[in-house]
Scaffold this motif. Structure first.
Motif, PDB file in Angstrom:
ATOM      1  N   UNK D  60      48.353 -18.804  29.077  1.00  0.00           N
ATOM      2  CA  UNK D  60      47.886 -20.106  28.595  1.00  0.00           C
ATOM      3  C   UNK D  60      46.502 -20.121  27.961  1.00  0.00           C
ATOM      4  N   UNK D  61      45.757 -19.011  28.094  1.00  0.00           N
ATOM      5  CA  UNK D  61      44.392 -19.036  27.547  1.00  0.00           C
ATOM      6  C   UNK D  61      44.180 -17.864  26.593  1.00  0.00           C
ATOM      7  N   UNK D  62      43.202 -18.043  25.728  1.00  0.00           N
ATOM      8  CA  UNK D  62      42.896 -17.036  24.712  1.00  0.00           C
ATOM      9  C   UNK D  62      41.403 -16.763  24.722  1.00  0.00           C
ATOM     10  N   UNK D  63      41.060 -15.498  24.835  1.00  0.00           N
ATOM     11  CA  UNK D  63      39.652 -15.108  24.797  1.00  0.00           C
ATOM     12  C   UNK D  63      39.167 -15.080  23.354  1.00  0.00           C
ATOM     13  N   UNK D  64      37.955 -15.560  23.159  1.00  0.00           N
ATOM     14  CA  UNK D  64      37.356 -15.515  21.819  1.00  0.00           C
ATOM     15  C   UNK D  64      36.275 -14.435  21.769  1.00  0.00           C
ATOM     16  N   UNK D  65      36.025 -13.970  20.564  1.00  0.00           N
ATOM     17  CA  UNK D  65      35.004 -12.950  20.347  1.00  0.00           C
ATOM     18  C   UNK D  65      34.049 -13.483  19.277  1.00  0.00           C
ATOM     19  N   UNK D  66      32.783 -13.522  19.642  1.00  0.00           N
ATOM     20  CA  UNK D  66      31.775 -14.027  18.712  1.00  0.00           C
ATOM     21  C   UNK D  66      30.983 -12.857  18.155  1.00  0.00           C
ATOM     22  N   UNK D  67      30.861 -12.677  16.861  1.00  0.00           N
ATOM     23  CA  UNK D  67      31.119 -13.652  15.797  1.00  0.00           C
ATOM     24  C   UNK D  67      32.516 -13.597  15.175  1.00  0.00           C
ATOM     25  N   UNK D  68      33.409 -12.726  15.630  1.00  0.00           N
ATOM     26  CA  UNK D  68      34.687 -12.640  14.919  1.00  0.00           C
ATOM     27  C   UNK D  68      35.423 -13.980  14.870  1.00  0.00           C
ATOM     28  N   UNK D  69      35.204 -14.790  15.910  1.00  0.00           N
ATOM     29  CA  UNK D  69      35.903 -16.079  15.966  1.00  0.00           C
ATOM     30  C   UNK D  69      34.957 -17.256  15.778  1.00  0.00           C
ATOM     31  N   UNK D  70      33.884 -16.999  15.108  1.00  0.00           N
ATOM     32  CA  UNK D  70      32.903 -18.051  14.881  1.00  0.00           C
ATOM     33  C   UNK D  70      33.523 -19.141  13.994  1.00  0.00           C
ATOM     34  N   UNK D  71      33.343 -20.369  14.395  1.00  0.00           N
ATOM     35  CA  UNK D  71      33.774 -21.494  13.554  1.00  0.00           C
ATOM     36  C   UNK D  71      32.679 -22.546  13.569  1.00  0.00           C
ATOM     37  N   UNK D  72      32.780 -23.472  12.671  1.00  0.00           N
ATOM     38  CA  UNK D  72      31.770 -24.539  12.624  1.00  0.00           C
ATOM     39  C   UNK D  72      31.995 -25.542  13.752  1.00  0.00           C
ATOM     40  N   UNK D  73      33.247 -25.764  14.059  1.00  0.00           N
ATOM     41  CA  UNK D  73      33.552 -26.858  14.993  1.00  0.00           C
ATOM     42  C   UNK D  73      34.425 -26.325  16.130  1.00  0.00           C
ATOM     43  N   UNK D  74      33.760 -25.987  17.232  1.00  0.00           N
ATOM     44  CA  UNK D  74      34.512 -25.415  18.361  1.00  0.00           C
ATOM     45  C   UNK D  74      35.386 -26.461  19.055  1.00  0.00           C
ATOM     46  N   UNK D  75      34.959 -27.719  19.009  1.00  0.00           N
ATOM     47  CA  UNK D  75      35.777 -28.774  19.607  1.00  0.00           C
ATOM     48  C   UNK D  75      37.109 -28.857  18.850  1.00  0.00           C
ATOM     49  N   UNK D  76      37.022 -28.730  17.552  1.00  0.00           N
ATOM     50  CA  UNK D  76      38.249 -28.764  16.745  1.00  0.00           C
ATOM     51  C   UNK D  76      39.124 -27.558  17.062  1.00  0.00           C
ATOM     52  N   UNK D  77      38.473 -26.434  17.245  1.00  0.00           N
ATOM     53  CA  UNK D  77      39.250 -25.228  17.586  1.00  0.00           C
ATOM     54  C   UNK D  77      39.926 -25.406  18.954  1.00  0.00           C
ATOM     55  N   UNK D  78      39.196 -25.991  19.894  1.00  0.00           N
ATOM     56  CA  UNK D  78      39.771 -26.239  21.218  1.00  0.00           C
ATOM     57  C   UNK D  78      40.958 -27.197  21.098  1.00  0.00           C
ATOM     58  N   UNK D  79      40.847 -28.198  20.237  1.00  0.00           N
ATOM     59  CA  UNK D  79      41.969 -29.127  20.029  1.00  0.00           C
ATOM     60  C   UNK D  79      43.158 -28.404  19.420  1.00  0.00           C
ATOM     61  N   UNK D  80      42.857 -27.528  18.454  1.00  0.00           N
ATOM     62  CA  UNK D  80      43.926 -26.734  17.837  1.00  0.00           C
ATOM     63  C   UNK D  80      44.676 -25.952  18.918  1.00  0.00           C
ATOM     64  N   UNK D  81      43.934 -25.414  19.848  1.00  0.00           N
ATOM     65  CA  UNK D  81      44.545 -24.681  20.962  1.00  0.00           C
ATOM     66  C   UNK D  81      45.394 -25.617  21.818  1.00  0.00           C
ATOM     67  N   UNK D  82      44.782 -26.738  22.207  1.00  0.00           N
ATOM     68  CA  UNK D  82      45.488 -27.667  23.099  1.00  0.00           C
ATOM     69  C   UNK D  82      46.795 -28.164  22.502  1.00  0.00           C
ATOM     70  N   UNK D  83      46.761 -28.445  21.218  1.00  0.00           N
ATOM     71  CA  UNK D  83      47.987 -28.907  20.556  1.00  0.00           C
ATOM     72  C   UNK D  83      49.106 -27.882  20.658  1.00  0.00           C
ATOM     73  N   UNK D  84      48.748 -26.641  20.898  1.00  0.00           N
ATOM     74  CA  UNK D  84      49.748 -25.567  21.023  1.00  0.00           C
ATOM     75  C   UNK D  84      49.941 -25.139  22.482  1.00  0.00           C
TER      76      UNK D  84
END
Lengths: 386, 386, 386, 386
Positions: D60-84
């Protein structure tokens, strides 16, 4: 004092403890090749050790192993040592040669066996009181051969309990030196397999518990000098069991397999302030196919040579190169010391100490080897079992 | 015949040779823990081996070790075996336990020692003639402990000469099986340290010389099944000495440390046609802390289980996935066989062979363990030295 | 000629080949740290290699890697080398960087990929004809990552077929040097994982096929000098890829990790007659964090120092001690040479060759490092991918 | 609840975190083989991870790697995850891919580089605040390639300082998970090479600092389950980075190289209470030659199978056999669980969770693989560098 003089002064005060058992017979599981002239009792082991000290000048103490060196009168044994210019060193326990110990000693599932083992350890402290030894060296053969054979964690609990009881018994200037070993005689788990486990136990026990690094007890590829530096930084390096290895716990003469590694270890000792402190420098070797006393003389010399090279490192130049990130320059400073032939320096040191500059030759010329072969006839030769 | 029937047929004809010395006491250099009921002579070893065969049905031969199993009348010993449903298997030489062999046997610098060692090997062939054994298994403890101790290449020359002389002595259906071992008891060089060295010698000797793979005799990380596949491809795989290891030559029960590795090895045996050919499947283990006969029963079962899984690999599906470069698909075909619980299949096999489906339980219920403890009192227990 | 003169003469004729790729950028899978002044094309690599030869006097040839060093006009490249006092050395093939090679090259399950790979190897022989190179060095990244992924034995068959085709194409004075490697980039099986496999293939191919020993390509604990002695005895040692390692294939500067091992290897070379024969002494290293040209100069010097020590071994005294079974004496003869500081001797050698006695200092003072940083601006730096 | 029901309940609540970088391209230093359909940005990685969770139910969870997964809006990324159906997991720092880090990051001799590295770590905690991640996973590539290159002890001091600063920044429910690794990319010393070093630092930092065991980061022969048991006993096991290895840090699919080892590890987790606590079970693998999403599905299944077997161990019977010193009996209890085919049980578990019992087949039939190959055209594929 010039730098060279300082190096020589340090070398003159170095002390390497030799182990009583290295004077006796040893071998592999396949065969123990008996040698002529081997000691039959602890006193004869001390006689041999006295020769090593006589010709090297830096081997003033001898480690005992209980029960192999059990005697009725330890004070008399200590006097025997003193009369030969020696002192008795660390007391080494043995909780692996009784039939009861088939499945372990202080970690055994049966409380009665654990009791017996702890009692032996306490007896070793009694012996320390009698001999004046400062260090109790603990190596546990405990472990398992098969997955599931015993509970890994329960064994740690039992180990912790045993160590705590022995720790409480230590006198004010006595130490407990805890040795770790990757494997053998246990082939699946060992209860103190690595420095981390030994360190964790020593930390909980208190300041009188410290870790012993046996140079032959690591997994392939382990960086031993890193462990040495780390333990010195933590104030938890109690001492060394020196020997060398190509494969497993080969117990070859220290410095024989990888002299560069020994140099790097001694460099970390020097750098970490370990040369002048409480770190015990002990040999723990087997001389299965080579002559024992000369092998021990050679081993002491190998430690001296590595120490001399470590002392010769130009630490200011090294620090400067390290600060600048000059990889090749920093490496070159270290290698310059290693590549130096320190044998002439050590010959000088010996001459200034009133010794023959050539310990191997001096021993050979001394006639001791012939004498013990001629005189030590009959009786039962000392070995790992006696 | 259905595939399942074919697998069962193959399992019924499998044969695993057990070593006479595994029934005696063994240990590490630190301690041999004696067990109760251990055989006192070669006949009692055969009596125990007969129990292993009685309950597994696939252990019909027993390897002998000379001089540990030396008897005056080998024909009588062979009859003793036959009366218990057994045959005498490979003859194992011993050129490592005489004092003369401190610096080697067939590679020793002294020609007289080499002569003695070769004579022993020739005597082993005489014994093969008497016992009807087909295989002479050679393991040499030869090597050195220190760089410079002896000349690596000269030792190879001596080895080649000795092997050639023994090879000449072999009868038409006799083989020489040459074992390699990375280290121990030699700790710097071993004279036959790897399969390449054994292979090179066997190639020059001729078709009757073949390589033995002891599963515990490799450097860490060595891919043993690759060696097995390669030797089968070259027609030079003579047999196995099975055991398992986590560290060095631990000599644990085969399959105990890495059952997946054993399966991969047996898969290469099956794939290379080694199951039905001349490859000798032998155990070579120590049971230092566990009961010996049950440990050998378990080991035979472990070989059976690995073999059953190897036979169950869907080779057509595997080949198809390999052809297509389907990495995960091909791996899944192999893993599907490994993940199968083959114990029910083996219970069926045993029932069809008229055996108890549960060899461990049947042995425990047989009362043999209690009987030998009660009866084998007095005398000298067999061990590696006798 | 005195012995010292003979040693110096041997050192003056020594030749160490440097690899073109060591002048370019390299790194680990995590990061390639680009350095300033790195060559942008094969000619600039040769320019750097010329500096190594200029200051060491013993690095007259440069190995090329195809396609990294592909040029339109190899004759012109050879002239570029000659004008700088160099010759082109071994041609190294590359069958691991095309997308087609994901599952192997000459061992790939798909015949089309194998064809492509063999064609590349044949092209490398064409290039040898053009450059006058004598040696084709073959390293195959072929292998598998997962059990079952491909058929171990079928891959050997494919390998044998490919090698045979390339062998046929070789000219009369051209050789095929087959390199082995335990692992990486393949992580389960490698198709040429050890010297035994390389030897078996070379033996079948014929006299023009020989084995290359890369000092970083062995399992932990492998005794490399034993392999060297054995291959020399078999007439199958084609050459070395020198580098050093603490862990895996670290590709550190030769002699940096274990100078005693390098000395032992060079001793076996000397003892086996390999110094004056056809054995190619090549570096194969990565300089990921240190300056490249000085690192290569240092590496060449490390080989020289090990060779000098090997040449200084008193072989008569050694043989005498070995004959007598004097373990410590024989070891001492070897160690005496190792412990000698040979840097003064090598300074003499260089002066007699008309070189600066201090190659590292001379290079640093030459201004070349600053010059290439200033001039090599723009373009694409050479690396393992170009 | 029956025991079987309890096992199934535990399996249903298990959670395995998948790493975002495993969905992108990876390779060795020799070559990265690009695959079709690989994600081009963090959202596409999450899309792939959602498939793994969809078909396994336990990722159910995904590890991120910074900077490889750097985005401007982490809240949006978290929502993208939740929607899936996903959540964002551990944040992994990267202090090894900037040119500044050639000689280290938090251990670098230059304070400015250390400052930069610490600032990056602090930024990672900021990102944790934004994503709601609880764990900061720290792996340092820091170390040296050559003896003398830098001061081992000074580097420890720098490391301790950096960790302390980051530790202070952690929120109340945030943890620091410190990973150790024997070697690579550093080839002489690594600054956190073993569990002992990580443990010593975490102990000083406090309860929010815990050790991560990466199953591929040990010396050959290391008993990983011992470390797991020890860290659980000490309350210092923070989590796992799962993968498997035959040689070095091969990063193969977990359970692929030694499924018995994985089972033993999971048994210690179960036995030590780690299954229901705060231990994070994460994958950290490379899929260099196999298809990525199916490889991750398979890896999750491998963890499930090992866990199921560990849960099936009859702990009462095991404890009884251990108490009695019944070596073979205790081993047999463990092996009985390992030899059980748990795939039928897991199929049941999946069906009860409303999943297809065959995740590999279900994924293959889903058409996702074809869809991403068709749709993810153009752009820049994600890899270790992006």
């Amino acid at each position: 004092m010039t730098e060279r003089a300082a190096v020589k002064a340090a070398l003159k005060t170095q002390a390497v403890e030799t182990p009583s058992w290295a004077y006796g017979n040893s071998g592999t599981r396949f065969k123990v090749f008996a040698q002529q002239g081997v000691p039959r009792d602890p006193r004869e082991k001390l006689d041999d050790a006295a020769k090593v000290h006589e010709f090297t000048g830096v081997a003033p103490t001898v480690a005992l192993h209980i029960p192999w060196d059990k005697v009725d009168d330890y004070a008399a044994l200590a006097r025997h040592a003193e009369e030969r210019g020696l002192r008795l060193g660390a007391i080494n326990s043995n909780t692996f040669q009784d039939d009861d110990y088939r499945l372990g000693s202080v970690c055994h599932p049966d409380a009665a066996v654990r009791r017996k083992a702890v009692d032996h350890l306490l007896e070793c402290v009694d012996i320390m009181d009698a001999t004046g030894s400062k260090d109790l060296k603990l190596w546990f053969a405990d472990g398992t051969n098969y997955p599931g054979q015993d509970d890994i964690r329960a064994r740690q609990d039992r180990l912790a309990g045993a160590l705590a009881e022995v720790y409480e018994r230590l006198g004010d200037d006595q130490r407990m030196l805890l040795e770790y070993k990757l494997f053998e005689p246990a082939f699946y788990t060992t209860d103190v397999p690595d420095w981390g486990t030994a360190y964790a136990h020593c930390l909980k026990l208190g300041p009188k518990a410290q870790v012993v690094v046996d140079t032959g007890h690591h997994a392939p590829g382990t960086n031993i000098e890193f462990i040495v530096a780390t333990l010195l930084r933590e104030g938890k390096l109690g001492g060394f069991d020196f020997n060398s290895r190509f494969y497993a716990d080969d117990d070859l003469m220290v410095g024989a397999a990888d002299p560069f590694q020994l140099f790097r270890i001694m460099y970390e000792v020097v750098r970490g302030g370990g040369l002048s402190g409480d770190v015990a420098f002990m040999l723990d070797q087997c001389h299965n196919v080579e002559s024992k006393i000369p092998a021990i003389v050679r081993s002491v010399m190998n430690v001296q040579e590595a120490t001399a090279k470590a002392l010769l490192v130009d630490r200011e130049a090294l620090a400067a190169a390290q600060r600048e990130g000059d990889v090749l320059g920093a490496n070159a400073v270290l290698m310059d010391a290693f590549n130096t032939d320190v044998r002439p320096l050590l010959r000088e040191v010996r001459e200034e100490m009133g010794l023959d500059p050539d310990p191997m030759g001096a021993y050979a010329r001394s006639g001791w080897a012939e004498k013990i072969v001629a005189e030590r006839v009959g009786g039962r030769q000392a070995g790992w079992g006696a």
